[in-house]
Design a protein around this motif. Structure first.
Motif, PDB file in Angstrom:
ATOM      1  N   LYS A   1       0.901  -1.137  -0.097  1.00  0.00           N
ATOM      2  CA  LYS A   1      -0.062   0.061  -0.166  1.00  0.00           C
ATOM      3  C   LYS A   1       1.007   1.395   0.052  1.00  0.00           C
ATOM      4  O   LYS A   1       0.711   2.196  -0.910  1.00  0.00           O
TER       5      LYS A   1
ATOM      6  N   THR B   1      -0.004  -5.701  -7.114  1.00  0.00           N
ATOM      7  CA  THR B   1       1.433  -5.489  -6.724  1.00  0.00           C
ATOM      8  C   THR B   1       2.299  -6.567  -6.953  1.00  0.00           C
ATOM      9  O   THR B   1       1.864  -7.836  -6.518  1.00  0.00           O
TER      10      THR B   1
ATOM     11  N   GLN C   1       7.980   5.736   6.429  1.00  0.00           N
ATOM     12  CA  GLN C   1       8.037   5.435   5.099  1.00  0.00           C
ATOM     13  C   GLN C   1       7.417   6.365   3.859  1.00  0.00           C
ATOM     14  O   GLN C   1       8.168   6.591   2.725  1.00  0.00           O
TER      15      GLN C   1
HETATM   16  P1  GDP Z   1       2.117  -2.090   3.149  1.00  0.00           P
HETATM   17  O1  GDP Z   1       1.934  -2.593   4.563  1.00  0.00           O
HETATM   18  O2  GDP Z   1       0.862  -2.598   2.483  1.00  0.00           O
HETATM   19  O3  GDP Z   1       1.731  -0.480   3.119  1.00  0.00           O
HETATM   20  O4  GDP Z   1       3.204  -2.579   2.322  1.00  0.00           O
HETATM   21  P2  GDP Z   1       4.493  -1.783   1.846  1.00  0.00           P
HETATM   22  O5  GDP Z   1       4.352  -0.724   0.957  1.00  0.00           O
HETATM   23  O6  GDP Z   1       5.407  -1.327   3.051  1.00  0.00           O
HETATM   24  O7  GDP Z   1       5.260  -2.841   1.116  1.00  0.00           O
HETATM   25  C1  GDP Z   1       5.598  -4.064   1.656  1.00  0.00           C
HETATM   26  C2  GDP Z   1       7.049  -4.729   1.035  1.00  0.00           C
HETATM   27  O8  GDP Z   1       6.698  -5.126  -0.385  1.00  0.00           O
HETATM   28  C3  GDP Z   1       7.934  -3.702   0.859  1.00  0.00           C
HETATM   29  O9  GDP Z   1       9.265  -4.247   1.050  1.00  0.00           O
HETATM   30  C4  GDP Z   1       7.826  -3.390  -0.561  1.00  0.00           C
HETATM   31  O10 GDP Z   1       8.974  -2.595  -1.078  1.00  0.00           O
HETATM   32  C5  GDP Z   1       7.499  -4.554  -1.439  1.00  0.00           C
HETATM   33  N1  GDP Z   1       6.773  -3.925  -2.528  1.00  0.00           N
HETATM   34  C6  GDP Z   1       5.739  -3.060  -2.762  1.00  0.00           C
HETATM   35  N2  GDP Z   1       5.448  -3.339  -4.060  1.00  0.00           N
HETATM   36  C7  GDP Z   1       6.140  -4.083  -4.749  1.00  0.00           C
HETATM   37  C8  GDP Z   1       6.194  -4.716  -6.129  1.00  0.00           C
HETATM   38  O11 GDP Z   1       5.369  -4.095  -6.951  1.00  0.00           O
HETATM   39  N3  GDP Z   1       7.197  -5.591  -6.199  1.00  0.00           N
HETATM   40  C9  GDP Z   1       8.065  -5.936  -5.440  1.00  0.00           C
HETATM   41  N4  GDP Z   1       8.679  -6.898  -5.649  1.00  0.00           N
HETATM   42  N5  GDP Z   1       7.944  -5.567  -3.959  1.00  0.00           N
HETATM   43  C10 GDP Z   1       7.103  -4.831  -3.817  1.00  0.00           C
END
Ligand code: GDP
Length: 300
Positions: free
Chosen positions: A114, A252, A147
């Motif tokens: 997200k 994603t 972040q």
């Molecule tokens: P949130 O908890 O939903 O806000 O998730 P984050 O944005 O913190 O993402 C979780 C992890 O997934 C992080 O390490 C990101 O870098 C990784 N991530 C997010 N989008 C992608 C993507 O499209 N591809 C890859 N390989 N990693 C992703």
């Protein structure tokens, strides 16, 4: 687009090769069709969709009689694009209206990407010459606001945040207010994705949305799904679709899976278009979802 192809091809060409190989067999008996269906299920297309695609293909192949590899590929492509909804409008509403910014809420379970998606989306909009404010309404996950702030600095967007544990709705309210005061084009609101109970989620997201709507319209509610979670992601999508009116899906981590078939399932079951895909962790790794290119990529 070239990059999308390259990345998807790297992770998904196995699926396309297997399918095309099966379809190119001299005789396609019941066993072969079962294998074709299993391959589609294995790519997370869901049983119902896999069955439908298989049946339609079987009918077409029977009608055609002869099958050159080109014909087989074209048939499969046509069928998959149809299932994905080739002509559905996938545009994002990101235009200012009146004196108000567009508001985009980004929802989904924690860990799906997200916050990263908010950052990448900010980058896309700023790259298009728009001004953006981002709201760190994921006050539940300790590092989320930091972040998002890092992303803001990186892409050139102001970030509105409060202390950890603050009321998400109040952060969202402040972010939209900031957006209105600064006369920006768009406000992106990152939300918390605690899926503890459906009512809890509903209460929280509902409140965030209501509070935002006191000042501006919510133009998009984008649900972020992690493509690598397959059927689990599908289950999340069902829950979110029940609690909030989703306008689009961001799928994603398509760079890390051979199971992009969830695209087909989401589209068909929820009737919500996949609008964007995440292809990596970097700022430029967000792309519009294009069904034809996607299918070309998975077929290799
Ligand atoms: P949130 O908890 O939903 O806000 O998730 P984050 O944005 O913190 O993402 C979780 C992890 O997934 C992080 O390490 C990101 O870098 C990784 N991530 C997010 N989008 C992608 C993507 O499209 N591809 C890859 N390989 N990693 C992703």
């Amino acid at each position: 687009l070239v990059r999308l192809r390259a990345r998807l091809a790297r992770s998904q060409s196995g699926f396309g090769k297997t399918l095309l190989g099966l379809l190119s067999r001299d005789t396609l008996d019941d066993d072969a069709w079962d294998e074709i269906e299993d391959t589609l299920i294995g790519a997370d297309m869901g049983v119902a969709v896999a069955r439908q695609v298989t049946e339609d293909l079987r009918t077409k192949v029977a009608v055609l009689g002869t099958r050159t590899p080109e014909e087989v590929r074209a048939l499969l492509k046509e069928e998959l694009v149809k299932q994905i909804g080739g002509d559905i409008d996938r545009s994002l509403k990101t235009e200012r209206h009146g004196n108000k910014p567009a508001v985009i809420m980004v929802v989904g379970v924690n860990g799906t990407g997200k916050t990263t998606t908010c950052g990448k989306l900010g980058r896309v909009l700023v790259g298009d010459g728009r001004t953006v404010v981002m709201g760190a309404a994921d006050t539940f996950r300790a590092a989320a606001a930091d972040q998002l702030e890092t992303w803001g600095a990186r892409v050139g967007a102001k970030v509105v945040r409060k202390e950890e544990g603050a009321d998400p709705a109040s952060v969202a309210f402040d972010a939209v207010k900031q957006g209105i005061d600064d006369k920006v084009d768009a406000v992106i609101v990152d939300t918390a994705g605690r899926l503890h109970t459906k009512t809890g989620l509903m209460d929280e997201l509902g409140k965030v949305k209501r509070v935002v709507e006191k000042q501006a319209e919510v133009d998009e509610v984008l649900l972020v799904l992690d493509a690598t979670t397959g059927q689990n992601g599908m289950q999340q999508a069902r829950v979110f679709a029940e609690v909030v009116n989703i306008t689009g899906i961001v799928l994603t981590k398509l760079d890390g899976t051979a199971k992009g078939g969830i695209v087909v399932q989401v589209q068909r079951e929820l009737g919500v278009p996949v609008k964007l895909v995440g292809l990596g962790e970097g700022p430029d790794d967000l792309a519009p979802f294009e069904p034809e290119a996607f299918v070309d990529a998975i077929l290799g």
